[in-house]
Design an enzyme around this catalytic site. Structure first.
Site, PDB file in Angstrom:
ATOM      1  N   ARG A   1       5.094  72.605  39.719  1.00  0.00           N
ATOM      2  CA  ARG A   1       6.309  71.881  39.336  1.00  0.00           C
ATOM      3  C   ARG A   1       7.150  72.778  38.447  1.00  0.00           C
ATOM      4  NH1 ARG A   1       5.628  72.686  34.599  1.00  0.00           N
ATOM      5  NH2 ARG A   1       7.485  71.466  34.209  1.00  0.00           N
ATOM      6  N   GLY A   2       8.395  72.302  38.172  1.00  0.00           N
ATOM      7  CA  GLY A   2       9.356  73.157  37.490  1.00  0.00           C
ATOM      8  C   GLY A   2      10.209  73.814  38.577  1.00  0.00           C
ATOM      9  N   ALA A   3      11.533  73.743  38.400  1.00  0.00           N
ATOM     10  CA  ALA A   3      12.433  74.139  39.494  1.00  0.00           C
ATOM     11  C   ALA A   3      12.172  75.551  40.042  1.00  0.00           C
ATOM     12  CB  ALA A   3      13.880  73.973  39.034  1.00  0.00           C
TER      13      ALA A   3
ATOM     14  N   ARG B   1      11.019  67.409  47.111  1.00  0.00           N
ATOM     15  CA  ARG B   1      11.627  66.944  45.857  1.00  0.00           C
ATOM     16  C   ARG B   1      13.135  67.180  45.929  1.00  0.00           C
ATOM     17  NH1 ARG B   1       8.724  68.211  40.355  1.00  0.00           N
ATOM     18  NH2 ARG B   1       9.696  66.213  39.859  1.00  0.00           N
TER      19      ARG B   1
ATOM     20  N   GLN C   1       4.373  66.580  30.391  1.00  0.00           N
ATOM     21  CA  GLN C   1       4.494  68.024  30.611  1.00  0.00           C
ATOM     22  C   GLN C   1       4.587  68.789  29.294  1.00  0.00           C
ATOM     23  OE1 GLN C   1       6.088  65.702  32.371  1.00  0.00           O
ATOM     24  NE2 GLN C   1       6.620  66.363  34.436  1.00  0.00           N
TER      25      GLN C   1
ATOM     26  N   ASP D   1      16.768  71.577  36.182  1.00  0.00           N
ATOM     27  CA  ASP D   1      16.455  71.500  37.619  1.00  0.00           C
ATOM     28  C   ASP D   1      17.677  71.758  38.484  1.00  0.00           C
ATOM     29  OD1 ASP D   1      14.181  69.920  36.299  1.00  0.00           O
ATOM     30  OD2 ASP D   1      13.528  70.332  38.348  1.00  0.00           O
TER      31      ASP D   1
ATOM     32  N   ASN E   1      17.941  67.606  34.016  1.00  0.00           N
ATOM     33  CA  ASN E   1      16.617  68.063  33.567  1.00  0.00           C
ATOM     34  C   ASN E   1      15.737  66.826  33.385  1.00  0.00           C
ATOM     35  OD1 ASN E   1      14.848  70.231  32.814  1.00  0.00           O
ATOM     36  ND2 ASN E   1      14.991  69.551  30.712  1.00  0.00           N
ATOM     37  N   LYS E   2      14.482  67.065  33.026  1.00  0.00           N
ATOM     38  CA  LYS E   2      13.488  65.998  32.875  1.00  0.00           C
ATOM     39  C   LYS E   2      14.034  64.811  32.086  1.00  0.00           C
ATOM     40  CE  LYS E   2      10.279  65.780  34.276  1.00  0.00           C
ATOM     41  NZ  LYS E   2      10.092  65.034  35.551  1.00  0.00           N
TER      42      LYS E   2
END
Ligand code: MRU
Length: 366
Positions: free
Chosen positions: A64-66, A105, A212, A253, A263-264
């Site tokens: 995960r993470g762009a 995603r 996270q 992201d 973002n998150k």
């Protein structure tokens, strides 16, 4: 699906370099991903022998993470073409694998960026047949991986001018080595500033629902020997009101062409609090996260995930009905709350439409 524990972890073959860690490795002709759902308790690597395994790893946030999703998808194209024997089957198989990976995603634009870039490489080489196409795509994917790490390192260098000795910095989610090809965007900035003597401590907010921050950023900062404290997400306002936060740095992201930042979930809340307390709010992201085809944050698709991620922690129900929840995975911070965007080509300031356009022109000019 094959797994290996960390004693046989393939990290040594990643291009991150001796002082940086990568969650993605190409070894013995195959892709290995560190299973981030198990951290910090276990370090297990997933043998990604099919594109379906890679797609599943992206969906369930094992990777995960762009930027890390983008790099994994790049290798995924190579894995997906592995069994193609006849040149006439290349095109249809490529489309199948492209669609499978693209569907995983919606928010992280690095995924589409990598797949579209891979399509151009594919079109250039497919006339040479399956073997030559796979070889060209693998060389390209390794280049995407190495370039991502290099971009992170350059962001870290550019950021030093923004920080001062003794700074206490807050970060949200995980934008570290785990979320990239290696080194990290926001955590890369933190690492670089710490080593330049410009940073004393990191506040790591937990980042509910999937933690996270508490699980992954804290794991990374421990390995890096950078002082940190984990706090609940709801502590951020109190910390800022007591003057205990000097700067915020987060990853992204997707950044729209006007500088609005996805973002998150919870990033927007942090940005509003930072504005209220006069704390500079920085975003660190490579140009592959900036989407010139998305005009503003309103056009960024926001992933909605399983409500159970909110109501259940480590398999235990925390709420009476596991379906009565809403789980937006990301939010959008409007550009007027962003003090600077730190990229591999330099620090961008408002007005972002212009500075983003110039950054791309600079990158193109080499
Ligand atoms: O749902 P996740 O864990 O993939 O979300 C990740 C983030 O929001 C990160 O901050 C972002 O991808 C930047 S990673 C360098």
């Amino acid at each position: 699906m094959d797994k290996q524990d960390s004693s046989e972890a393939p990290a040594a073959e990643s291009p991150a370099g001796a002082d940086a860690f990568s969650p993605i490795a190409w070894r013995d002709g195959g892709l290995w991903l560190l299973d981030q759902t198990l951290l910090p308790a276990e370090e297990e690597w997933i043998d990604c022998s099919t594109p379906e395994i890679i797609a599943d790893a992206i969906r369930r946030l094992a990777v995960r993470g762009a930027p890390a999703i983008g790099v994994s998808a790049a290798y995924g194209l190579v894995v997906g073409l592995r069994d193609v024997e006849r040149a006439e089957d290349l095109g249809s198989r490529f489309e199948e694998v492209y669609e499978l990976l693209a569907s995983t995603r919606p928010t992280a634009v690095n995924l589409r960026w990598a797949l579209d870039y891979g399509r151009r490489v594919f079109e250039e080489h497919r006339a040479g047949g399956p073997e030559a196409t796979r070889a060209a795509l693998l060389e390209w994917a390794k280049g995407v991986h190495a370039d991502d790490i290099d971009s992170c390192r350059r962001m870290g260098e550019h950021a030093v001018e923004l920080f001062r000795e003794g700074d206490k910095v807050l970060t949200h989610c995980n934008a570290g080595a785990l979320a990239t090809g290696g080194y990290g965007t926001a955590v890369g900035v933190i690492t670089s500033c710490f080593h330049h003597g410009r940073l004393a401590q990191v506040w790591v907010d937990e980042t509910r629902p999937l933690l996270q921050g508490a699980r992954l950023t804290a794991w990374e900062l421990s390995r890096l020997n950078i002082p940190y404290r984990v706090v609940t997400d709801s502590s951020v306002g109190a910390l800022m009101s007591r003057d205990m936060v000097d700067r915020v740095v987060v990853g992204s992201d997707r950044i729209a062409a006007n500088g609005d930042v996805a973002n998150k979930i919870g990033t927007y809340t942090v940005a509003v609090l930072a504005a209220r307390h006069g704390v500079p709010f920085y975003v660190a992201a490579p140009l592959s996260t900036i989407d010139l085809h998305t005009a503003t944050g309103d056009d960024i698709p926001i992933e909605i995930r399983d409500p159970e991620e909110v109501t259940r922690i480590a398999g235990v129900d925390m709420s009476p009905n596991t379906e009565m929840a809403q789980n937006f995975a990301f939010d959008v911070t409007p550009n007027d709350l962003v003090a600077a965007i730190i990229t591999e080509v330099g620090v961008l300031r408002a007005p972002y439409v212009e500075s983003i356009r110039e950054a791309f022109a600079q990158a193109e000019a080499g």
